[in-house]
Design an enzyme around this catalytic site. Structure first.
Site, PDB file in Angstrom:
ATOM      1  N   SER A 196     111.412  65.308  59.046  1.00 35.13           N
ATOM      2  CA  SER A 196     110.341  64.360  58.742  1.00 35.13           C
ATOM      3  C   SER A 196     110.871  63.210  57.881  1.00 35.13           C
ATOM      4  O   SER A 196     111.806  62.509  58.307  1.00 35.13           O
ATOM      5  CB  SER A 196     109.199  65.123  58.061  1.00 35.13           C
ATOM      6  N   TYR A 197     110.343  63.004  56.703  1.00 32.59           N
ATOM      7  CA  TYR A 197     110.876  62.006  55.764  1.00 32.59           C
ATOM      8  C   TYR A 197     112.378  62.204  55.543  1.00 32.59           C
ATOM      9  O   TYR A 197     113.120  61.229  55.304  1.00 32.59           O
ATOM     10  CB  TYR A 197     110.102  62.109  54.442  1.00 32.59           C
TER      11      TYR A 197
END
Lengths: 241, 241, 241
Positions: free
Chosen positions: B74-75
């Site tokens: 994700s991030y």
């Protein structure tokens, strides 16, 4: 008991379909795995699409095959579409496995993203005899992404340079696939990135079949190497009435 | 034996990757699970993206890690992209697991749908210290949709408020991911709706990698909680040569 | 223990949900499988959508059901949307299984591709009593593609002509699904080609729910016939809090 004829993709021969064919035979069917003109040992690499199609039409005739479940993989979709157009009376069902579906007047290169057309540009890619080869990094990452490195290397060693003309020649069809009466199935491997998923095999090409039966199965474009039993099961379910 | 470094997503720490890491270790590999600056206990929630990236660059240096399979969730995709840009010589392969893929000059909020940008609007969402939190209903329905309620609640209790600056800061890269020589893989959980499927992780973000290897696996954005063994298997297959 | 009410699709009755219901009951829940007005033996085939919805509202009232997990399949999505709009206090969660999601003022035929509207054109398809039937080749290839021929034929024999008005009547809602407070899930069968994948159930219709929980499961539009146990498991996971 059904009659399966499995038509390979570019750079392959019928031999690479044998592990799949063995499983289908074990399920009680008869299976043939011809090699398309242009990919047989000694064939001219100037072979064109019409000659490629004719070689499979001739194969069906020589073996007097009828009631055939005719399956095509990748480039093999160009070939089975042409075969069904010429000898529909021999075909019970067409099965496309992550395969190209041409309409009349289209060539394979019309159906791939611009990047791929460049990859097989004659001026750049031609090996001098009219053939092109797939670079190993693309094979390993985008074609056989579900295998380990050893399988990827072993399978790559079996490939043969492919006649570029078969990508450039426009197919001549009496009828587009969506309009014919032959039943059709499409087997889509869900991790097949030989076509990028932003420009995918299914539904972009599959829906050119009109009414068709979809099967999906986990795997890459080269499931014939990484899990022939899973592929065989999918082809049998795709091929039944 | 390979060296895996697993870089977590927003609101997480390295600890939440430990169940996954344990399975990868049991398969014969070495695994590190650092926590990014901004998510460590006591870190300032004003931490920005450059500092976040630097913390993982420093971690690789302090542990003198090389030949690293650097995975980001994700991030964490923002972070590993920045790390690989700065210390490519330490990296054997990048593995993005439902992760953001930025080009030079992009921030995370450039890659999410407008709805999400609003959700993390500083004026509305800031908890007063520069951090934002994910509302539980979104977590439960769109992030961990494959878990039961108890798992969803337990995992939510482990999260920490995330420094908003890391979503707003534009990344500075010498080269975009598609143009670098480091091999890349993308693991896509097929039920991950943290990005809506009309604006999906794959192929929208994955194809920014250029040539890459796709793996797909059943599961949500939080497979690290709902089935760490399945995730571990996918990361190992994504990480091999 | 939860209360499941399963609302069937066009051409079906509640009876075809019984194998699925049996598995859900075995997992410890209570399950009801009403038949919508217009599909019950003897019902007028001129039945419209409002009457169809009312029949399920009445059913919930007659059985005094509350805390209901209300699941709808295909056309049943029109019905459960209307039911939830009228008696939200009875509903704990809505579960759409490859189902239509209408906003206020939409009819089912607004949500299908032009080809399908033509297929059920009153002038062409009406059997004379206001009903339409699905042609067997479409059923076999596009609706129950994961079954064998015998299953496809047996299931087809259970269908009943469907009242066309329920496809043409525009639904009247106080609020669109995305704006209501009732939790919602969407179960998507990954091989469901009853809607073409170029114009799919998910995410095209599912995202009209706003925040929702996605579940995906292998299978066709008629998984209730081809693998009711797999469907039951998906409905239970979709229905839990």
């Amino acid at each position: 008991m059904s009659n399966f004829v499995l038509v390979h993709g570019a750079w392959h021969t019928g031999k690479e379909f044998e592990p799949t064919a063995e499983v289908i035979r074990a399920l009680g069917h008869r299976v043939w795995t011809p090699t398309i003109a242009g990919n047989r040992p000694g064939d001219s690499k100037r072979t064109g699409l019409a000659e490629a199609i004719k070689s499979i039409v001739d194969y069906l005739g020589e073996h007097d095959l009828s009631d055939v479940i005719l399956a095509g993989h990748s480039y093999g979709g160009m070939v089975i579409t042409g075969v069904a157009d010429q000898v529909p009376q021999r075909i019970r069902r067409l099965v496309y496995w992550n395969a190209f579906v041409p309409n009349d007047g289209e060539c394979l290169n019309d159906l791939v993203p611009p990047l791929y057309v460049g990859l097989f540009d004659p001026a750049l890619a031609d090996k001098g005899d009219g053939s092109v080869m797939l670079p190993f990094p693309i094979w390993r990452e985008a074609f056989i992404n579900d295998g380990d490195l050893e399988t990827a290397q072993r399978a790559y060693g079996l490939l043969n340079p492919h006649p570029l003309n078969t990508f450039l020649d426009k197919i001549s069809l009496k009828a587009n696939p969506a309009t014919t009466q032959i039943p059709k199935s499409y087997v889509n491997c869900t991790e097949d990135t030989a076509m990028p998923h932003s420009y995918p095999w299914h539904p972009r090409l599959s829906e050119k079949l009109g009414l068709f039966r979809l099967l999906q199965v986990r795997g890459s474009h080269e499931l014939c190497f990484t899990d022939p039993a899973r592929l065989a099961q999918a082809l049998v379910e795709a091929g039944r009435d």
